[in-house]
Design a protein around this motif. Structure first.
Motif, PDB file in Angstrom:
ATOM      1  N   ARG A  82     -18.406 -27.031  36.145  1.00  0.00           N
ATOM      2  CA  ARG A  82     -19.410 -27.474  35.341  1.00  0.00           C
ATOM      3  C   ARG A  82     -19.839 -26.637  34.074  1.00  0.00           C
ATOM      4  NH1 ARG A  82     -23.879 -26.556  36.703  1.00  0.00           N
ATOM      5  NH2 ARG A  82     -23.561 -25.250  38.677  1.00  0.00           N
TER       6      ARG A  82
ATOM      7  N   ARG B 266     -16.342 -40.471  26.806  1.00  0.00           N
ATOM      8  CA  ARG B 266     -16.268 -39.057  26.507  1.00  0.00           C
ATOM      9  C   ARG B 266     -15.140 -38.496  26.131  1.00  0.00           C
ATOM     10  NH1 ARG B 266     -20.321 -36.587  31.199  1.00  0.00           N
ATOM     11  NH2 ARG B 266     -19.248 -34.547  30.195  1.00  0.00           N
TER      12      ARG B 266
ATOM     13  N   GLU C 228     -14.380 -39.326  22.700  1.00  0.00           N
ATOM     14  CA  GLU C 228     -15.063 -38.800  21.662  1.00  0.00           C
ATOM     15  C   GLU C 228     -14.309 -37.265  21.726  1.00  0.00           C
ATOM     16  OE1 GLU C 228     -18.973 -39.001  23.166  1.00  0.00           O
ATOM     17  OE2 GLU C 228     -19.431 -40.833  22.099  1.00  0.00           O
ATOM     18  N   ALA C 229     -14.062 -36.537  22.659  1.00  0.00           N
ATOM     19  CA  ALA C 229     -13.502 -35.385  22.557  1.00  0.00           C
ATOM     20  C   ALA C 229     -12.200 -35.253  21.690  1.00  0.00           C
ATOM     21  CB  ALA C 229     -13.416 -34.758  24.256  1.00  0.00           C
TER      22      ALA C 229
ATOM     23  N   SER D 179     -13.074 -35.228  18.468  1.00  0.00           N
ATOM     24  CA  SER D 179     -13.579 -34.119  17.660  1.00  0.00           C
ATOM     25  C   SER D 179     -12.515 -33.178  17.422  1.00  0.00           C
ATOM     26  CB  SER D 179     -14.431 -33.510  18.755  1.00  0.00           C
ATOM     27  OG  SER D 179     -13.928 -32.700  19.954  1.00  0.00           O
TER      28      SER D 179
ATOM     29  N   LEU E 123     -13.637 -29.144  26.668  1.00  0.00           N
ATOM     30  CA  LEU E 123     -14.818 -29.002  25.993  1.00  0.00           C
ATOM     31  C   LEU E 123     -15.415 -30.650  26.486  1.00  0.00           C
ATOM     32  CD1 LEU E 123     -14.375 -28.042  22.287  1.00  0.00           C
ATOM     33  CD2 LEU E 123     -15.521 -26.860  24.296  1.00  0.00           C
ATOM     34  N   VAL E 124     -14.738 -31.491  26.889  1.00  0.00           N
ATOM     35  CA  VAL E 124     -15.131 -32.815  27.359  1.00  0.00           C
ATOM     36  C   VAL E 124     -16.287 -32.749  28.457  1.00  0.00           C
ATOM     37  CG1 VAL E 124     -13.676 -33.235  29.174  1.00  0.00           C
ATOM     38  CG2 VAL E 124     -14.290 -35.160  27.872  1.00  0.00           C
ATOM     39  N   LYS E 125     -16.178 -31.863  29.247  1.00  0.00           N
ATOM     40  CA  LYS E 125     -17.244 -31.722  30.420  1.00  0.00           C
ATOM     41  C   LYS E 125     -18.485 -30.921  29.759  1.00  0.00           C
ATOM     42  CE  LYS E 125     -14.767 -27.511  32.398  1.00  0.00           C
ATOM     43  NZ  LYS E 125     -14.289 -27.007  33.633  1.00  0.00           N
ATOM     44  N   GLN E 126     -18.498 -30.608  28.644  1.00  0.00           N
ATOM     45  CA  GLN E 126     -19.693 -30.022  27.904  1.00  0.00           C
ATOM     46  C   GLN E 126     -20.095 -28.638  28.444  1.00  0.00           C
ATOM     47  OE1 GLN E 126     -22.593 -33.270  28.305  1.00  0.00           O
ATOM     48  NE2 GLN E 126     -21.440 -34.452  26.640  1.00  0.00           N
TER      49      GLN E 126
ATOM     50  N   LYS F 128     -20.576 -24.440  29.227  1.00  0.00           N
ATOM     51  CA  LYS F 128     -21.456 -23.308  28.428  1.00  0.00           C
ATOM     52  C   LYS F 128     -20.566 -22.253  27.729  1.00  0.00           C
ATOM     53  CE  LYS F 128     -25.385 -22.011  29.999  1.00  0.00           C
ATOM     54  NZ  LYS F 128     -26.606 -21.812  30.824  1.00  0.00           N
TER      55      LYS F 128
ATOM     56  N   HIS G   8     -20.957 -26.522  19.084  1.00  0.00           N
ATOM     57  CA  HIS G   8     -21.596 -26.655  20.359  1.00  0.00           C
ATOM     58  C   HIS G   8     -22.196 -25.543  21.005  1.00  0.00           C
ATOM     59  CE1 HIS G   8     -19.306 -30.494  21.119  1.00  0.00           C
ATOM     60  NE2 HIS G   8     -18.183 -29.858  20.298  1.00  0.00           N
TER      61      HIS G   8
ATOM     62  N   LEU H  91     -21.354 -22.573  22.051  1.00  0.00           N
ATOM     63  CA  LEU H  91     -20.822 -21.964  23.026  1.00  0.00           C
ATOM     64  C   LEU H  91     -20.921 -20.436  23.308  1.00  0.00           C
ATOM     65  CD1 LEU H  91     -17.485 -24.220  22.534  1.00  0.00           C
ATOM     66  CD2 LEU H  91     -19.089 -24.533  24.379  1.00  0.00           C
TER      67      LEU H  91
END
Length: 231
Positions: A83, A121, A124-125, A128, A156-159, A161, A191, A193
């Motif tokens: 995650r 998603r 989109e990734a 990007s 990055l697709v799983k967004q 941190k 993002h 990050l």
């Protein structure tokens, strides 16, 4: 974000004990961009593995948002990695029989994301990182720089941190190196990050606001005010 205290990692090489990390103390604040540099065998990749929960220290604590990655259960550790943390490696680690789109989607499978949402998603990734038009291509049909862009999209697709990168430009020529570093820095800003990168390349290291040097398992930190002002 991260708080490392007294992190030690020891290995056995025959009868010899090797201290890959020797009591590392390190704070990484949320939104930091930190580069780790040092000689081969100095502990750079070992430290990154600790931050990513890919290995556990022999001693010490590795707190990520208050959770100690050194002592948490394996199940919880796997969940945190899935995650919160995105990984980019020197060797790309793409599955050769899957398209770029499918490779990016693999990061969402452990999260239980439904098929239609995964596809959206992932597309989109890829957009990007400038590869929307190459979504249906296999890794063998892409250049090294394009493969690394797919790997970045997958991270990055799983967004997450946190983004951890281990020599992400190590297999690229100088011009492609600069393109990938520009991309990573842009995505870090976009993002919000926390970004930690290992590199042997001094040209890459000079661009980071914070630089950690690891030698024989011991860490030295330096603030790069010129790079920080350019952010």
């Amino acid at each position: 974000m991260y708080e490392l205290t007294g992190v030690t990692k020891q290995y056995r090489r025959g009868q010899e004990r090797v201290d890959a990390l020797a009591g590392v103390d390190l704070t990484v604040r949320e939104g930091d961009r930190l580069v780790i540099q040092g000689p081969t065998g100095g502990g750079k990749s070992t430290l990154l593995q600790m931050l990513g929960g890919l290995d556990r220290p022999t001693a010490g604590s590795v707190l990520l948002d208050g959770t100690d990655l050194a002592t948490v259960s394996e199940r919880r550790l796997t969940d945190l990695r899935s995650r919160l943390i995105g990984f980019v490696f020197q060797s790309f680690n793409l599955i050769p029989t899957l398209t770029a789109q499918e490779n990016v989607e693999t990061a969402l499978v452990p999260l239980g994301v439904r098929t239609a949402e995964r596809r959206r998603r992932a597309a989109e990734a890829l957009d990007s990182v400038g590869l929307g038009e190459r979504a249906g291509h296999l890794p063998s049909e892409l250049s090294g720089g394009q493969q690394q862009r797919v790997a970045i999209a997958r991270a990055l697709v799983k967004q997450p941190k946190v983004l951890l990168a281990d020599e992400p430009t190590g297999n690229l020529d100088e011009s492609m190196r600069d393109e990938i570093v520009d991309l990573l820095e842009g995505l870090w800003k976009e993002h919000g990050l926390t970004f930690v990168m290992v590199t042997h390349d001094s040209a890459v290291a000079r661009r980071a606001p914070r630089l950690a040097t690891l030698r024989k398992g011991r860490i030295t930190l330096k603030e790069n005010h010129r790079a920080a002002e350019a952010v």
